[in-house]
Enzyme design. Structure first.
Site, mmCIF file in Angstrom:
data_model
loop_
_atom_site.group_PDB
_atom_site.id
_atom_site.type_symbol
_atom_site.label_atom_id
_atom_site.label_comp_id
_atom_site.label_asym_id
_atom_site.label_seq_id
_atom_site.Cartn_x
_atom_site.Cartn_y
_atom_site.Cartn_z
ATOM 1 N N SER A 143 0.877 -1.103 0.092
ATOM 2 C CA SER A 143 -0.041 -0.082 0.012
ATOM 3 C C SER A 143 0.691 1.163 0.037
ATOM 4 C CB SER A 143 -1.114 -0.087 1.267
ATOM 5 O OG SER A 143 -1.851 -0.989 1.028
ATOM 6 N N CYS A 179 -9.659 -1.820 3.817
ATOM 7 C CA CYS A 179 -8.811 -0.746 3.150
ATOM 8 C C CYS A 179 -9.173 -0.177 1.691
ATOM 9 C CB CYS A 179 -7.422 -0.934 3.149
ATOM 10 S SG CYS A 179 -6.237 0.669 3.290
ATOM 11 N N LEU A 180 -8.380 -0.449 0.734
ATOM 12 C CA LEU A 180 -8.794 -0.036 -0.975
ATOM 13 C C LEU A 180 -9.925 -0.934 -1.183
ATOM 14 C CD1 LEU A 180 -8.053 1.246 -3.476
ATOM 15 C CD2 LEU A 180 -6.604 -0.646 -4.019
ATOM 16 N N HIS A 238 -6.575 -2.024 9.356
ATOM 17 C CA HIS A 238 -5.981 -3.377 8.978
ATOM 18 C C HIS A 238 -6.277 -4.115 10.358
ATOM 19 C CE1 HIS A 238 -3.794 -2.607 5.217
ATOM 20 N NE2 HIS A 238 -4.157 -1.617 5.486
ATOM 21 N N GLN A 242 -12.840 0.890 0.270
ATOM 22 C CA GLN A 242 -13.013 2.106 -0.724
ATOM 23 C C GLN A 242 -13.766 1.682 -2.020
ATOM 24 O OE1 GLN A 242 -9.248 3.846 -0.719
ATOM 25 N NE2 GLN A 242 -9.047 4.067 1.401
ATOM 26 N N GLU A 246 -5.527 -7.166 10.431
ATOM 27 C CA GLU A 246 -4.463 -8.279 10.510
ATOM 28 C C GLU A 246 -3.177 -7.836 11.202
ATOM 29 O OE1 GLU A 246 -2.952 -5.761 7.562
ATOM 30 O OE2 GLU A 246 -4.770 -6.445 8.100
ATOM 31 N N GLY A 260 -2.596 3.740 -3.817
ATOM 32 C CA GLY A 260 -3.165 4.915 -4.711
ATOM 33 C C GLY A 260 -4.575 5.359 -4.519
#
Length: 372
Positions: free
Chosen positions: A46, A268-269, A351, A272, A353, A242
């Protein structure tokens, strides 16, 4: 150590020392507040296209070892640290951090005021920078930076995603045996790799899920066919680097999975992209969330979990039209988790994890497995 020259897009220019790879790199500068786990941070996909400023002032004493890598190939541009310690003292260490960075072609910059740099980023926001051990001219650095692509203009998942499908069978690390576990699995999922950390895949396996990993260029129709045949029971959407708003092709494929009502878990991404696929764009935060000490409140139970985070973009309040907000960030009130109202889909921004960071939220992987 060679002299390194740094030029930020706000016009700030300064010199430092280099202990990693030499050369010239352009990237976005962010700061990370984690106290430990620098190797996991450096190897987190990331961070592709970014320079990571560590607020922890002493870096390097535990060296580096293969077990702590989150991916085999590292994609961040470099790291900024106050003081680098080349002497490494840890029973798991195999090499110095300097040696590791050079082997991965990652810049390491030290002897700079990281406290001052962090304050600047906090006040002015994450910004582009150029770092070089070759170019000393401020004017030449400024010219090169101005002509370089910005991070939001680059699709970094093409670089960090795996190229071919694989089955991930490794579970989480066991500190009693200093090895990785191989638990039995009873459900099968497809994990889409936008830049997945290895420990996310480890946690999915540990939760009892046979995990087939596909590249970012997946085809939804193929996954839907496997779901209809009963060969898979769900889909996981990973973290990654990104701006999610540039991933229009990936969003179109995710829309098909949503319409099919396939159970989906995103981190996360992935979180989104699910929002964008439902019709709700993300927004860029001023300086993002990067660290292992962010308090997140579970709105259902009232419990506060300390979480690891790494993102520059956030889901907006508009998502409440189609989803229930399940978690919020207690630093700034931003949305950290949602559960969609009419689909078997949930996602979180942080996250669970960790690696590095606290393990407060690992139960989310078991909740996904139970939902399946």
């Amino acid at each position: 150590m060679k002299t390194a020259y740094i030029y930020l897009e706000n016009g700030v220019f300064f010199q430092a020392k280099s202990f990693g790879a030499e050369g010239t790199q352009v990237g976005e500068v962010v700061f990370n507040t984690s106290m430990t786990g620098y190797q996991e941070i450096i190897t987190d996909p990331s961070y592709a296209g970014q320079f990571v400023t560590f607020t922890m002032p002493e870096i390097g004493i535990v060296g580096a070892n293969p077990q702590d890598n989150e991916r085999e190939t590292t994609h961040c541009k470099g790291i900024f640290v106050r003081k680098y310690q080349d002497f490494h003292s840890n029973f798991r260490s195999k090499e110095s951090l300097s040696s590791f960075l050079k082997s991965q072609n990652i810049m390491g910059i030290c002897e700079i005021d990281t406290r001052g740099l962090t304050k600047m980023l906090r006040e002015e926001g994450a910004m582009m920078a150029i770092v070089s051990t070759q170019i000393s001219s401020k004017e030449e650095l400024a010219k090169t930076l101005a002509s370089s692509s910005r991070i939001e203009e680059i699709n970094y998942i093409q670089e960090v995603s795996l190229k071919n499908q694989k089955t991930h069978t490794q579970g989480t690390f066991c500190f009693e045996s200093f090895d990785f576990q191989t638990p039995a699995t009873n459900k099968t999922i497809i994990a889409i790799d936008f830049g997945a950390k290895d420990n996310i895949l480890n946690e999915l396996v540990q939760a009892g899920l046979n995990t087939i990993v596909k590249p970012y260029s997946f085809q939804a129709d193929e996954i839907i066919a496997l779901f209809d045949e009963g060969k898979i029971q769900g889909v996981f959407l990973s973290n990654g680097p990104g701006d999610p708003m540039v991933l229009s092709k990936e969003v179109e494929q995710i829309k098909k999975l949503i319409d099919k009502k396939i159970p989906i878990f995103g981190i996360c991404l992935g979180h989104q992209l699910l929002s964008i696929a439902h019709g709700y764009p993300t927004e860029k935060l001023k300086f993002g969330h990067h660290g292992g000490n962010h308090p997140v409140k579970d709105l259902k139970t009232g419990a506060v979990q300390i979480t690891a985070q790494n993102h520059n973009y956030s889901v907006t309040e508009a998502i409440k039209e189609v989803a229930e907000v399940t978690h919020i960030n207690l630093f700034d009130g931003t949305i950290e988790g949602v559960k969609y109202k009419h689909s078997p889909i949930f996602s979180v921004q942080y996250h669970p994890e960790a690696s590095p960071g606290p393990k407060d939220s690992t139960q989310l992987f078991r909740e996904f497995a139970q939902m399946l």
